[in-house]
Design a protein around this motif. Structure first.
Motif, PDB file in Angstrom:
ATOM      1  N   VAL A   1     -26.605  46.309   7.219  1.00 27.29           N
ATOM      2  CA  VAL A   1     -26.963  47.233   8.293  1.00 27.29           C
ATOM      3  C   VAL A   1     -27.897  46.598   9.312  1.00 27.29           C
ATOM      4  N   ALA A   2     -28.375  45.398   9.041  1.00 24.23           N
ATOM      5  CA  ALA A   2     -29.299  44.745   9.967  1.00 24.23           C
ATOM      6  C   ALA A   2     -28.573  43.813  10.923  1.00 24.23           C
TER       7      ALA A   2
ATOM      8  N   ALA B   1     -36.282  46.121  12.662  1.00 25.18           N
ATOM      9  CA  ALA B   1     -35.703  45.620  11.416  1.00 25.18           C
ATOM     10  C   ALA B   1     -35.318  46.791  10.529  1.00 25.18           C
ATOM     11  N   THR B   2     -34.439  46.517   9.586  1.00 31.02           N
ATOM     12  CA  THR B   2     -34.089  47.490   8.560  1.00 31.02           C
ATOM     13  C   THR B   2     -34.995  47.267   7.360  1.00 31.02           C
ATOM     14  N   ARG B   3     -35.684  48.303   6.937  1.00 35.02           N
ATOM     15  CA  ARG B   3     -36.607  48.179   5.807  1.00 35.02           C
ATOM     16  C   ARG B   3     -36.096  49.007   4.636  1.00 35.02           C
ATOM     17  N   GLU B   4     -36.031  48.382   3.486  1.00 37.14           N
ATOM     18  CA  GLU B   4     -35.671  49.095   2.271  1.00 37.14           C
ATOM     19  C   GLU B   4     -36.230  48.341   1.079  1.00 37.14           C
TER      20      GLU B   4
ATOM     21  N   HIS C   1     -30.276  52.423  -3.206  1.00 38.11           N
ATOM     22  CA  HIS C   1     -31.181  51.870  -2.203  1.00 38.11           C
ATOM     23  C   HIS C   1     -32.201  52.937  -1.825  1.00 38.11           C
TER      24      HIS C   1
ATOM     25  N   PHE D   1     -35.643  53.771   0.617  1.00 36.96           N
ATOM     26  CA  PHE D   1     -36.271  53.351   1.857  1.00 36.96           C
ATOM     27  C   PHE D   1     -37.722  53.825   1.893  1.00 36.96           C
TER      28      PHE D   1
END
Length: 239
Positions: free
Chosen positions: A14-15, A71-74, A230, A232
């Motif tokens: 997804v990033a 950014a994508t954070r998880e 996942h 978040f």
């Protein structure tokens, strides 16, 4: 480094973003869309296919108007079982089945990067041997302390290699801590150093699982998507 060498850049889930025209080209021979549902790492493969089609990928690091990093954070799975299953899927999709599905294309830089991508299973074996050697070395020290046993000295070449690898390991740990601290604060920067051992343990156990599942697939049992949960930061903070 990949971008500078002109090698294909794997997509990062997804990033990542695709140009619409390139998405259309990715679907030309696929009724199911640009991402192959039979792949365990379809995002990774899409990035390499873009490179094979003559497209170009780039790494982008940018901040929004408030200065926050885009950014994508998880969270990576926070249980040992889930972390092993997640990493095993990556090893199968990139290192093992990816070899069968994508083969070897491009020039020297592309080959070199694919070797780096597909080294995970071999790297886990080296890690296991290294930790086993460390335990044996500690056992010899204990035996020498209680039973006056003196192990033979290392050859000079082995001693030099140990110093070189030790220095490189320290250098990598320092860089890891610096970059983690830059993004998440000094506590996470310091914690990133002991987490190296945890990451290595997960890598070893995941490689074992990946090889086992891949061998079963060669014997006729199809690979399946081993989905992991996942979580978040925003969602977890509201629980």
């Amino acid at each position: 480094m990949r971008e500078a060498l002109g090698a294909s850049i794997p997509s990062a889930g997804v990033a990542c973003a695709f140009e619409r025209q390139m998405l259309g080209r990715l679907t030309e021979d696929r009724a199911e869309g640009p991402f192959d549902p039979d792949s365990l790492t379809e995002d990774y493969e899409a990035g390499l296919r873009v490179g094979e089609m003559g497209g170009r990928g780039i790494f982008v690091r940018m901040r929004d108007e408030k200065g926050a990093l885009v950014a994508t954070r998880e969270y990576f799975p926070d249980t040992l079982d889930a972390a092993i299953r997640q990493k095993a899927r990556w090893i199968i999709g990139i290192s093992l089945a990816g070899w069968d599905r994508l083969g070897w294309h491009g020039g020297a830089s592309e080959w070199w990067m694919r070797i780096r991508d597909r080294r995970a299973a071999l790297a886990a074996l080296v890690l296991f041997a290294a930790y086993l050697s460390l335990l044996l070395w500690a056992a010899l020290l204990v035996i020498g302390f209680f039973f006056a046993y003196t192990p033979p000295p290392y050859p000079r070449i082995i001693h030099a290699l140990l110093l070189l690898n030790g220095g490189l390991m320290i250098w990598r740990a320092i860089l890891r801590a610096i970059f983690a601290a830059h993004s998440y604060g000094w506590r996470h920067g310091i914690a990133s150093i002991p987490r190296i051992c945890i990451a290595n343990l997960i890598a070893i156990m995941a490689a074992r699982r990946a090889i086992f599942l891949y061998v079963r697939s060669l014997l006729g049992r199809p690979l399946t998507w081993d989905k992991t949960e996942h979580r978040f930061p925003e969602l977890r903070s509201q629980e």
